[in-house]
Write a protein that holds these residues in place. Structure first.
Motif, PDB file in Angstrom:
ATOM      1  N   UNK A  80      43.061 -78.705 -64.045  1.00  0.00           N
ATOM      2  CA  UNK A  80      42.935 -78.762 -65.508  1.00  0.00           C
ATOM      3  C   UNK A  80      42.514 -77.389 -66.053  1.00  0.00           C
ATOM      4  N   UNK A  81      43.396 -76.372 -65.959  1.00  0.00           N
ATOM      5  CA  UNK A  81      43.020 -75.026 -66.415  1.00  0.00           C
ATOM      6  C   UNK A  81      42.717 -74.955 -67.907  1.00  0.00           C
ATOM      7  N   UNK A  82      43.299 -75.872 -68.710  1.00  0.00           N
ATOM      8  CA  UNK A  82      43.024 -75.844 -70.148  1.00  0.00           C
ATOM      9  C   UNK A  82      41.559 -76.192 -70.426  1.00  0.00           C
ATOM     10  N   UNK A  83      41.054 -77.230 -69.725  1.00  0.00           N
ATOM     11  CA  UNK A  83      39.640 -77.581 -69.904  1.00  0.00           C
ATOM     12  C   UNK A  83      38.744 -76.472 -69.357  1.00  0.00           C
ATOM     13  N   UNK A  84      39.131 -75.882 -68.227  1.00  0.00           N
ATOM     14  CA  UNK A  84      38.346 -74.780 -67.676  1.00  0.00           C
ATOM     15  C   UNK A  84      38.275 -73.625 -68.679  1.00  0.00           C
ATOM     16  N   UNK A  85      39.411 -73.301 -69.297  1.00  0.00           N
ATOM     17  CA  UNK A  85      39.418 -72.234 -70.304  1.00  0.00           C
ATOM     18  C   UNK A  85      38.505 -72.566 -71.477  1.00  0.00           C
ATOM     19  N   UNK A  86      38.544 -73.825 -71.925  1.00  0.00           N
ATOM     20  CA  UNK A  86      37.666 -74.253 -73.014  1.00  0.00           C
ATOM     21  C   UNK A  86      36.201 -74.115 -72.641  1.00  0.00           C
ATOM     22  N   UNK A  87      35.864 -74.486 -71.400  1.00  0.00           N
ATOM     23  CA  UNK A  87      34.472 -74.368 -70.944  1.00  0.00           C
ATOM     24  C   UNK A  87      34.037 -72.905 -70.859  1.00  0.00           C
ATOM     25  N   UNK A  88      34.945 -72.030 -70.435  1.00  0.00           N
ATOM     26  CA  UNK A  88      34.607 -70.603 -70.347  1.00  0.00           C
ATOM     27  C   UNK A  88      34.325 -70.038 -71.744  1.00  0.00           C
ATOM     28  N   UNK A  89      35.129 -70.425 -72.739  1.00  0.00           N
ATOM     29  CA  UNK A  89      34.892 -69.975 -74.116  1.00  0.00           C
ATOM     30  C   UNK A  89      33.551 -70.497 -74.620  1.00  0.00           C
ATOM     31  N   UNK A  90      33.266 -71.772 -74.318  1.00  0.00           N
ATOM     32  CA  UNK A  90      32.019 -72.395 -74.771  1.00  0.00           C
ATOM     33  C   UNK A  90      30.804 -71.639 -74.226  1.00  0.00           C
ATOM     34  N   UNK A  91      30.817 -71.318 -72.930  1.00  0.00           N
ATOM     35  CA  UNK A  91      29.708 -70.584 -72.312  1.00  0.00           C
ATOM     36  C   UNK A  91      29.620 -69.176 -72.893  1.00  0.00           C
ATOM     37  N   UNK A  92      30.770 -68.508 -73.015  1.00  0.00           N
ATOM     38  CA  UNK A  92      30.780 -67.125 -73.524  1.00  0.00           C
ATOM     39  C   UNK A  92      30.244 -67.051 -74.943  1.00  0.00           C
ATOM     40  N   UNK A  93      30.629 -68.003 -75.779  1.00  0.00           N
ATOM     41  CA  UNK A  93      30.190 -68.000 -77.176  1.00  0.00           C
ATOM     42  C   UNK A  93      28.677 -68.222 -77.283  1.00  0.00           C
ATOM     43  N   UNK A  94      28.172 -69.200 -76.524  1.00  0.00           N
ATOM     44  CA  UNK A  94      26.731 -69.478 -76.559  1.00  0.00           C
ATOM     45  C   UNK A  94      25.936 -68.290 -76.025  1.00  0.00           C
ATOM     46  N   UNK A  95      26.450 -67.669 -74.969  1.00  0.00           N
ATOM     47  CA  UNK A  95      25.791 -66.509 -74.375  1.00  0.00           C
ATOM     48  C   UNK A  95      25.756 -65.346 -75.371  1.00  0.00           C
ATOM     49  N   UNK A  96      26.884 -65.069 -75.999  1.00  0.00           N
ATOM     50  CA  UNK A  96      26.962 -63.940 -76.928  1.00  0.00           C
ATOM     51  C   UNK A  96      26.084 -64.179 -78.157  1.00  0.00           C
ATOM     52  N   UNK A  97      26.038 -65.418 -78.637  1.00  0.00           N
ATOM     53  CA  UNK A  97      25.183 -65.731 -79.794  1.00  0.00           C
ATOM     54  C   UNK A  97      23.717 -65.434 -79.492  1.00  0.00           C
ATOM     55  N   UNK A  98      23.311 -65.716 -78.253  1.00  0.00           N
ATOM     56  CA  UNK A  98      21.915 -65.439 -77.889  1.00  0.00           C
ATOM     57  C   UNK A  98      21.647 -63.935 -77.804  1.00  0.00           C
ATOM     58  N   UNK A  99      22.613 -63.199 -77.306  1.00  0.00           N
ATOM     59  CA  UNK A  99      22.450 -61.738 -77.272  1.00  0.00           C
ATOM     60  C   UNK A  99      22.331 -61.184 -78.687  1.00  0.00           C
ATOM     61  N   UNK A 100      23.167 -61.697 -79.598  1.00  0.00           N
ATOM     62  CA  UNK A 100      23.124 -61.231 -80.982  1.00  0.00           C
ATOM     63  C   UNK A 100      21.803 -61.588 -81.653  1.00  0.00           C
ATOM     64  N   UNK A 101      21.189 -62.676 -81.198  1.00  0.00           N
ATOM     65  CA  UNK A 101      19.900 -63.091 -81.772  1.00  0.00           C
ATOM     66  C   UNK A 101      18.743 -62.275 -81.207  1.00  0.00           C
ATOM     67  N   UNK A 102      19.042 -61.349 -80.278  1.00  0.00           N
ATOM     68  CA  UNK A 102      18.011 -60.453 -79.766  1.00  0.00           C
ATOM     69  C   UNK A 102      17.542 -60.738 -78.359  1.00  0.00           C
ATOM     70  N   UNK A 103      18.107 -61.759 -77.709  1.00  0.00           N
ATOM     71  CA  UNK A 103      17.700 -62.073 -76.334  1.00  0.00           C
ATOM     72  C   UNK A 103      18.250 -61.034 -75.372  1.00  0.00           C
ATOM     73  N   UNK A 104      17.535 -60.835 -74.267  1.00  0.00           N
ATOM     74  CA  UNK A 104      18.082 -59.990 -73.209  1.00  0.00           C
ATOM     75  C   UNK A 104      19.137 -60.795 -72.454  1.00  0.00           C
TER      76      UNK A 104
END
Length: 391
Positions: free
Chosen positions: A260-284
């Protein structure tokens, strides 16, 4: 004669015959078992063509070529057998997607012509793939850059999301990585239909009403509808549509990669977005990873773990303050950029592209831009930048 051909047969005399007859015309390699062949395919240079005997101990030719197809999709596959079995021939074509089915004994010239045809097929497939990937990726890069300038609030993360998803994809070994990268670049395209004040509340992490929650969640459906009609973008559209889905707890990343590469791709975007949002909020980077790891029912733990090896932008770069005239395309914005009358031009974290550079220079000339601007500069450029730093 740069492309390699691998011949597999459990009879050493037949392999020796291949080498004797064909070595002057082809870059030939041999293997005496499916296990040896798979090891060579996994750990060596890619093969353009694989020729396998149909009946071998431990693993037959159909099972082997099916595995070769998974490991190296571009490799052209040929079956060679002394048994005229129509059922096996059908299985070889359907399961192993073989290019040719040859019967033993195969005259040398006939065998050589089959290899030459397979090499032409390999070159054709590679050329088509490269053209498709380069063209599509180029068009999507331009589109993402235009979106980031038109609506920096929604699309300034695009290049960072692609960088994070590319790292995850390389770490877990996905095939067709370009599709995952394009999905990351366009993952927020559905935000085009959302009101600006709603986006401002989302990125300020303010609470949303139930109606606003539904409206924001609809961006994935809108993104899917916009892209699913574009030829060759169906998988990309499906990845974007599934970025809010929960991952099946009993399925590993490896299973998703296979089934199910489509679901895997969706999960990768979900993790990347949450991770980047935390960096933008000032987290290391470590703090952001730790926060996601604690929510292992929401974010796939294996994907989160890949972020530990993501090169840190903060480590590779150093902060500086520059004027618009001193910006260049090696820099990354470390704060939002506004005109003097308060119009948002670019978001914190956005890479300075040539198009963004011209946009900021034009606004600086016509309206004025709030300066100096805090940026990240590659450390190797540190001394050069010292001459342009303000204050």
């Amino acid at each position: 004669m740069s492309e390699r051909v691998l011949c597999i047969d459990d009879d050493p005399n037949i392999l020796a015959g291949y080498q004797r007859i064909l070595h002057a015309r082809f870059r030939l390699d041999t293997a005496r078992s499916a296990k040896e062949a798979l090891s060579k395919i996994q750990h060596g240079e890619p093969y353009a063509v694989v020729v396998s005997d149909l009946r071998m101990p431990e693993m037959d030719g159909i099972a082997l070529l099916t595995k070769v197809r998974e490991l190296s999709p571009d490799t052209v596959r040929i079956v060679l057998t002394g048994y005229a079995d129509i059922q096996m021939a059908m299985a070889a074509v359907n399961e192993g997607s073989v290019f040719r089915f040859l019967a033993k004994p195969c005259p040398p010239e006939h065998f050589a012509k089959a290899l030459e045809a397979a090499l032409r097929q390999y070159r054709l497939q590679r050329a088509e793939r490269e053209l498709l990937e380069l063209t599509l990726r180029g068009v999507v890069d331009v589109l993402a850059e235009v979106l980031a300038m038109v609506n920096p609030l929604a699309f300034s993360q695009s290049t960072r999301l692609r960088r994070i998803v590319r790292h995850m994809g390389q770490t877990i070994g996905v095939s067709d990585l370009w599709q995952y990268e394009v999905a990351a670049l366009l993952s927020q395209v559905g935000c085009l239909v959302l009101p600006q004040d709603l986006l401002e509340k989302v990125y300020a992490d303010l609470p949303l009403s139930e109606e606003e929650e539904l409206m924001y969640a609809s961006r994935t459906t809108v993104g899917h509808k916009l892209l699913s009609a574009v030829p060759r973008m169906e998988k990309v559209a499906a990845m974007i549509a599934r970025q809010n889905e929960s991952f099946p707890p009993r399925k590993s990343v490896e299973e998703l990669r296979q089934t199910d590469p489509e679901l895997l791709g969706g999960q990768m975007i979900k993790v990347a977005l949450a991770f980047d949002n935390r960096l933008l909020a000032g987290a290391s980077q470590e703090q952001a990873i730790g926060a996601l790891a604690m929510r292992d029912e929401e974010f796939q733990p294996h994907l989160v773990a890949t972020l530990y090896s993501l090169p840190s932008l903060r480590v590779e770069m150093k902060e500086a303050f520059v004027r618009v005239r001193d910006l260049n395309t090696t820099m990354v914005l470390a704060e939002d950029v506004f005109t003097r009358n308060g119009l948002l031009l670019a978001k914190n974290g956005q890479e300075v592209s040539m198009a963004l550079l011209h946009r900021l220079q034009n606004f600086a000339r016509r309206i004025g831009v709030r300066e100096p601007i805090r940026v990240l500069v590659p450390r190797v450029k540190e001394e050069e930048t010292a001459n342009t730093m303000v204050g």
